[in-house]
Write a protein that holds these residues in place. Structure first.
Motif, PDB file in Angstrom:
ATOM      1  N   TYR A 197     -97.734  40.520 -34.198  1.00 48.16           N
ATOM      2  CA  TYR A 197     -97.078  39.948 -33.027  1.00 48.16           C
ATOM      3  C   TYR A 197     -95.741  40.609 -32.693  1.00 48.16           C
ATOM      4  CZ  TYR A 197    -100.385  36.629 -34.926  1.00 48.16           C
ATOM      5  OH  TYR A 197    -101.516  36.086 -35.461  1.00 48.16           O
ATOM      6  N   ILE A 198     -95.383  41.616 -33.462  1.00 51.89           N
ATOM      7  CA  ILE A 198     -94.082  42.256 -33.273  1.00 51.89           C
ATOM      8  C   ILE A 198     -94.243  43.770 -33.180  1.00 51.89           C
ATOM      9  CG2 ILE A 198     -92.898  40.419 -34.536  1.00 51.89           C
ATOM     10  CD1 ILE A 198     -92.647  42.342 -36.922  1.00 51.89           C
ATOM     11  N   GLU A 199     -93.194  44.407 -32.694  1.00 47.94           N
ATOM     12  CA  GLU A 199     -93.128  45.873 -32.678  1.00 47.94           C
ATOM     13  C   GLU A 199     -91.824  46.279 -33.339  1.00 47.94           C
ATOM     14  OE1 GLU A 199     -92.277  48.834 -29.121  1.00 47.94           O
ATOM     15  OE2 GLU A 199     -94.401  48.244 -29.132  1.00 47.94           O
ATOM     16  N   ILE A 200     -91.921  46.986 -34.446  1.00 42.57           N
ATOM     17  CA  ILE A 200     -90.731  47.432 -35.158  1.00 42.57           C
ATOM     18  C   ILE A 200     -90.071  48.548 -34.365  1.00 42.57           C
ATOM     19  CG2 ILE A 200     -89.898  48.518 -37.283  1.00 42.57           C
ATOM     20  CD1 ILE A 200     -92.084  46.986 -38.768  1.00 42.57           C
ATOM     21  N   ALA A 201     -88.764  48.439 -34.172  1.00 41.46           N
ATOM     22  CA  ALA A 201     -88.043  49.346 -33.271  1.00 41.46           C
ATOM     23  C   ALA A 201     -88.067  50.786 -33.744  1.00 41.46           C
ATOM     24  CB  ALA A 201     -86.599  48.879 -33.116  1.00 41.46           C
ATOM     25  N   GLY A 202     -88.026  50.972 -35.053  1.00 42.69           N
ATOM     26  CA  GLY A 202     -87.939  52.301 -35.637  1.00 42.69           C
ATOM     27  C   GLY A 202     -87.521  52.155 -37.081  1.00 42.69           C
ATOM     28  N   PRO A 203     -87.015  53.201 -37.704  1.00 38.03           N
ATOM     29  CA  PRO A 203     -86.550  53.082 -39.088  1.00 38.03           C
ATOM     30  C   PRO A 203     -85.461  52.015 -39.189  1.00 38.03           C
ATOM     31  CG  PRO A 203     -86.579  55.371 -38.375  1.00 38.03           C
ATOM     32  CD  PRO A 203     -86.790  54.549 -37.154  1.00 38.03           C
ATOM     33  N   PRO A 204     -85.371  51.317 -40.317  1.00 36.98           N
ATOM     34  CA  PRO A 204     -84.268  50.374 -40.480  1.00 36.98           C
ATOM     35  C   PRO A 204     -82.919  51.061 -40.263  1.00 36.98           C
ATOM     36  CG  PRO A 204     -85.877  50.088 -42.224  1.00 36.98           C
ATOM     37  CD  PRO A 204     -86.268  51.328 -41.481  1.00 36.98           C
ATOM     38  N   ILE A 205     -81.985  50.330 -39.700  1.00 37.43           N
ATOM     39  CA  ILE A 205     -80.625  50.838 -39.522  1.00 37.43           C
ATOM     40  C   ILE A 205     -79.863  50.419 -40.777  1.00 37.43           C
ATOM     41  CG2 ILE A 205     -78.545  50.856 -38.098  1.00 37.43           C
ATOM     42  CD1 ILE A 205     -81.730  49.514 -36.611  1.00 37.43           C
ATOM     43  N   ARG A 206     -79.772  51.359 -41.735  1.00 37.79           N
ATOM     44  CA  ARG A 206     -79.309  51.026 -43.082  1.00 37.79           C
ATOM     45  C   ARG A 206     -80.132  49.854 -43.627  1.00 37.79           C
ATOM     46  NH1 ARG A 206     -78.156  54.649 -45.838  1.00 37.79           N
ATOM     47  NH2 ARG A 206     -76.831  53.473 -47.257  1.00 37.79           N
ATOM     48  N   SER A 207     -79.560  48.701 -43.881  1.00 35.66           N
ATOM     49  CA  SER A 207     -80.346  47.626 -44.478  1.00 35.66           C
ATOM     50  C   SER A 207     -80.959  46.687 -43.449  1.00 35.66           C
ATOM     51  CB  SER A 207     -79.476  46.820 -45.448  1.00 35.66           C
ATOM     52  OG  SER A 207     -78.433  46.164 -44.760  1.00 35.66           O
ATOM     53  N   ILE A 254     -82.013  55.003 -47.799  1.00 36.22           N
ATOM     54  CA  ILE A 254     -82.619  53.861 -48.486  1.00 36.22           C
ATOM     55  C   ILE A 254     -84.138  53.991 -48.438  1.00 36.22           C
ATOM     56  CG2 ILE A 254     -82.853  51.352 -48.556  1.00 36.22           C
ATOM     57  CD1 ILE A 254     -80.158  51.127 -47.195  1.00 36.22           C
ATOM     58  N   PRO A 255     -84.798  54.095 -49.603  1.00 37.33           N
ATOM     59  CA  PRO A 255     -86.257  54.210 -49.644  1.00 37.33           C
ATOM     60  C   PRO A 255     -86.907  52.821 -49.619  1.00 37.33           C
ATOM     61  CG  PRO A 255     -85.374  54.451 -51.834  1.00 37.33           C
ATOM     62  CD  PRO A 255     -84.194  54.222 -50.923  1.00 37.33           C
ATOM     63  N   PHE A 256     -87.309  52.372 -48.461  1.00 35.15           N
ATOM     64  CA  PHE A 256     -87.762  50.993 -48.333  1.00 35.15           C
ATOM     65  C   PHE A 256     -89.088  50.713 -49.026  1.00 35.15           C
ATOM     66  CE2 PHE A 256     -84.313  50.478 -45.451  1.00 35.15           C
ATOM     67  CZ  PHE A 256     -84.019  49.121 -45.515  1.00 35.15           C
ATOM     68  N   LYS A 257     -89.942  51.709 -49.169  1.00 32.54           N
ATOM     69  CA  LYS A 257     -91.174  51.461 -49.912  1.00 32.54           C
ATOM     70  C   LYS A 257     -90.854  51.045 -51.342  1.00 32.54           C
ATOM     71  CE  LYS A 257     -94.066  54.628 -47.214  1.00 32.54           C
ATOM     72  NZ  LYS A 257     -94.806  53.589 -46.492  1.00 32.54           N
ATOM     73  N   ALA A 258     -89.881  51.721 -51.948  1.00 31.24           N
ATOM     74  CA  ALA A 258     -89.480  51.374 -53.321  1.00 31.24           C
ATOM     75  C   ALA A 258     -88.740  50.047 -53.363  1.00 31.24           C
ATOM     76  CB  ALA A 258     -88.606  52.491 -53.898  1.00 31.24           C
TER      77      ALA A 258
END
Length: 328
Positions: A197-207, A254-258
């Motif tokens: 139901y959402i669209e992620i804007a792009g990579p996280p902005i830092r956290s 920041i490696p978000f998968k990890a």
């Protein structure tokens, strides 16, 4: 109304004033908030910040809103929620006081906040105190923008899920500021449930993870988030779905998968399965970012495993026996 993705190329060009108050969020996140306020929001729905802290993020957002011709500063409001005090359970810093330390006569920095936000205070509506007390369960008005920097505990996130998420509509923008915190896995698996139901804007902005609601969110989905109605395996599956669409932050730092993998360990930890938690966490100790920034997380999970082992002293009986032995 600018698409969220169109704000990213402008981040490098934003120069915020030196008067911006101390903030625990990064300069990149402050710039993004400013751009959202200036170029994206309209005031057609409520603008809500949950966890205003010392005012840095509020100032950046309010500055952008003050330059936005679509936001009517006479009638529209920026709603700022926070304890506005230091103390147990608030996660606030003494740096939120103007002097950088708490005064002897009070633990509240509300007056400091008002003074720092004076240029914009006419269109800021303050909600000081426990969010369960200061939010209105009967308010069902749509929210155009929701900045979530308050969900440090499952109890608070339940309030966010019950009283704010149901007010999101297509076009609503949400920022999860603590998305890089493995100790808050409810942010990750709830996002996994919302992905259709959402669209992620792009990579996280830092956290910070930014997304826009693009389809109405069904009531049963919202109820499941509010009631935390998932078993461990379902939570992990939802988090894996987020890992498929979120990688590193826009600065590549920041490696978000990890990060989310370590958050999976906390799902098991909170469910009392400390062996499973450490089995998930231990391989991540070799990750450069996590080993450098989350040493305390690994120590907490390893300690819980040791204390849960037979004779490890995790039970009340074991603690009682130790006290008896010491007295003997």
């Amino acid at each position: 109304m600018a698409p969220l993705s169109k704000l990213y190329p402008q981040l490098d060009d934003v120069e915020l004033p030196d008067t911006i108050p101390y903030s625990q969020v990064s300069a990149w996140e402050l710039r993004f908030l400013y751009l959202l306020g200036r170029d994206r929001l309209t005031g057609e729905g409520k603008v809500v910040e949950l966890g205003s802290g010392g005012g840095g993020s509020t100032y950046a957002l309010a500055l952008g809103l003050s330059e936005n011709p679509d936001f009517d500063k006479r009638t529209d409001k920026l709603h700022a929620y926070d304890f506005f005090r230091i103390g147990k359970g608030t996660f606030a810093s003494e740096k939120f006081f103007s002097a950088g330390v708490a005064r002897e006569d009070t633990n509240s920095f509300l007056d400091d906040f008002k003074d720092k936000l004076k240029p914009f205070i006419e269109f800021i509506e303050l909600h000081p105190g426990d969010i369960w007390q200061t939010s209105d369960a009967e308010d069902h008005s749509p929210i155009e923008f929701l900045h979530i920097d308050i969900a440090k505990t499952a109890r608070v996130f339940r309030c966010v899920a019950e009283r704010f998420l149901p007010r999101l509509v297509p076009g609503s923008v949400v920022l999860h500021q603590d998305f890089a915190s493995p100790r808050l896995p409810w942010l990750h698996y709830s996002t996994g449930l919302l992905l259709p139901y959402i669209e992620i804007a792009g990579p996280p902005i830092r956290s910070t993870l930014a997304f826009e609601v693009v389809k109405p969110i069904p009531q049963d989905v919202l109820r499941a988030v509010a009631e935390d109605a998932f078993d461990t395996d379902e939570k992990l599956r939802l988090m894996s779905a987020v890992q498929e669409v979120v990688d590193r932050d826009h600065t590549d730092g920041i490696p978000f998968k990890a990060v989310i993998e370590l958050a999976k360990a906390y799902v098991a930890h909170y469910d009392g399965d400390h062996r499973r938690a450490w089995k998930t966490a231990e391989p991540l100790t070799s990750d450069e970012y996590l080993s450098r920034t989350r040493k305390d997380h690994f120590a907490q999970l390893e300690k819980a495993l040791k204390e849960s082992a037979p004779g490890g002293g995790s039970s009340g009986l074991a603690r009682l026996l130790r006290r008896v032995r010491r007295r003997g």
